[in-house]
Write an enzyme that holds these catalytic residues in place. Sequence first.
Site, PDB file in Angstrom:
ATOM      1  N   CYS A 120      -1.665  -3.259   3.790  1.00 18.47           N
ATOM      2  CA  CYS A 120      -2.558  -4.399   3.614  1.00 18.47           C
ATOM      3  C   CYS A 120      -1.849  -5.690   4.015  1.00 18.47           C
ATOM      4  O   CYS A 120      -0.782  -5.669   4.623  1.00 18.47           O
ATOM      5  CB  CYS A 120      -3.040  -4.463   2.168  1.00 18.47           C
ATOM      6  SG  CYS A 120      -1.690  -4.543   0.961  1.00 18.47           S
TER       7      CYS A 120
ATOM      8  N   SER B 141      -0.766  -1.173  -7.314  1.00 19.27           N
ATOM      9  CA  SER B 141      -0.830  -0.047  -6.386  1.00 19.27           C
ATOM     10  C   SER B 141      -0.477   1.230  -7.123  1.00 19.27           C
ATOM     11  O   SER B 141       0.338   1.219  -8.051  1.00 19.27           O
ATOM     12  CB  SER B 141       0.144  -0.234  -5.214  1.00 19.27           C
ATOM     13  OG  SER B 141      -0.275  -1.255  -4.344  1.00 19.27           O
TER      14      SER B 141
ATOM     15  N   SER C 251       0.798  -1.227   0.000  1.00 18.45           N
ATOM     16  CA  SER C 251       0.000   0.000   0.000  1.00 18.45           C
ATOM     17  C   SER C 251       0.832   1.278   0.000  1.00 18.45           C
ATOM     18  O   SER C 251       1.793   1.378  -0.752  1.00 18.45           O
ATOM     19  CB  SER C 251      -1.042  -0.033   1.118  1.00 18.45           C
ATOM     20  OG  SER C 251      -1.903  -1.148   0.942  1.00 18.45           O
TER      21      SER C 251
END
Length: 429
Positions: free
Chosen positions: A114, A261, A100
């Site tokens: 995460c 991401s 993340s």
Amino acid sequence: AESPRTEWPMDKKLKPLANTPPSTAEILRENNNSSNMHNFEGPEKVFEVWFVPEKRSEATKMGLRAVKRSKWEYMLSLVKCQIISVVGNESLDAYLLSESSMFVYPRQLVLKTCGTTTLLNAVPEVLKIAKSVGLAVEDVFYNRQNFFFPDKQLHPHRSFSDEVKALDTYFKYGAAYIVGKLNGNHWNFYNAEKKHSVPEVNIEEDVTFEMLMTGLDAKSMRPFYYDPKLSSKQASKASGIDGFFPGAEIDDHVFEPYGYSMNGLVKDGYFTIHVTPQNSCSFASFETNIILQDYTELAIRVLQCFKPSQFILTLMGNRTSMQKLNRVSGTRYSKPGLDVRKLLNQDFHIEDDILLKFEHYDLIFLQLMKNHPENHPKRNNIFGADETSPQRGNIDPNSEASTQLLGSKSTVPGDNRDDRKEGSKKKGQ
């Protein structure tokens, strides 16, 4: 004269919750474990802290942005993640992480991770770093959706009650809430605020818009599978993500063999997206603090990108910011900054519709589900209960939603609270 402040218990509780931090090799080995990737925990833990100068003469203008990268790397090693890349502008720095993202303003830190990361292990190190640049804690926020695989989490993240206990170790005046159905997807939220007033801080606008999506469309997930012939920029373009905020500076990454991401910067705001595409545990999150008058069209673009079968939407802001948002009059589906009818027109119906009014900020919580989920057999429908989630059927079936207070030192203010102040503080003030 400076406003009176209640001191936070920083000095005596700076001992990390974890043992010696793992090496980079250990982090990568754990993150690449095939069993972990098959049942990957997409929902992020989100930790946000606002700071104020301890003494105005000591705090530099750069604040947290003056902190060396090596200090952030050590802090993140306690969480079990690492920095992939960094972009920045005149207002903030955005760190793309192996799990993340992290956003650093002069006096604000947002860390979201995460998987099985141990985010709260970073709390004492964050406080230590802030103190080193002359900053003291003002407001603290922690939130996450319920975990899909809670049994795989590490202490102190095995349950929300454990997380609350860990946070209460470091912060006074903490209040914890569970918003939504306990026997379905819900949102855990913790807030601790310092009991003082700093006028020049309180007038800032502050809004956070978030969408947490499950049961994602398999075809829409194709750009988020690693292909050595395609760049991450091409994945952002193919999915439509690069069109959410045209002209934004985007830092993106496609993981091998799958996962995506990105961080995006628009002036003094950010937006961030994280995708777990595998069908067994598909999940995508979208978050932004970019202030818009209306978030409806943005929400629709996000839905068209990921095509979820179910999603949670939260919109939280201080009262001054929320009052500036557009509102369609004459309909019960109208919310500040949202025309819910247009979301329903995307073939969804409302499962939860909750409004919480705190002293200085409001929280809108919506949970929507596809009208005909049986028409989407390839979408996963997973729900991971934790210790706060009873078995289905244990809650009054006539109750559409629930809000539960855990380990709190205060209560949830009601909509008709007479003594509620119409302040212009940022959230949590």
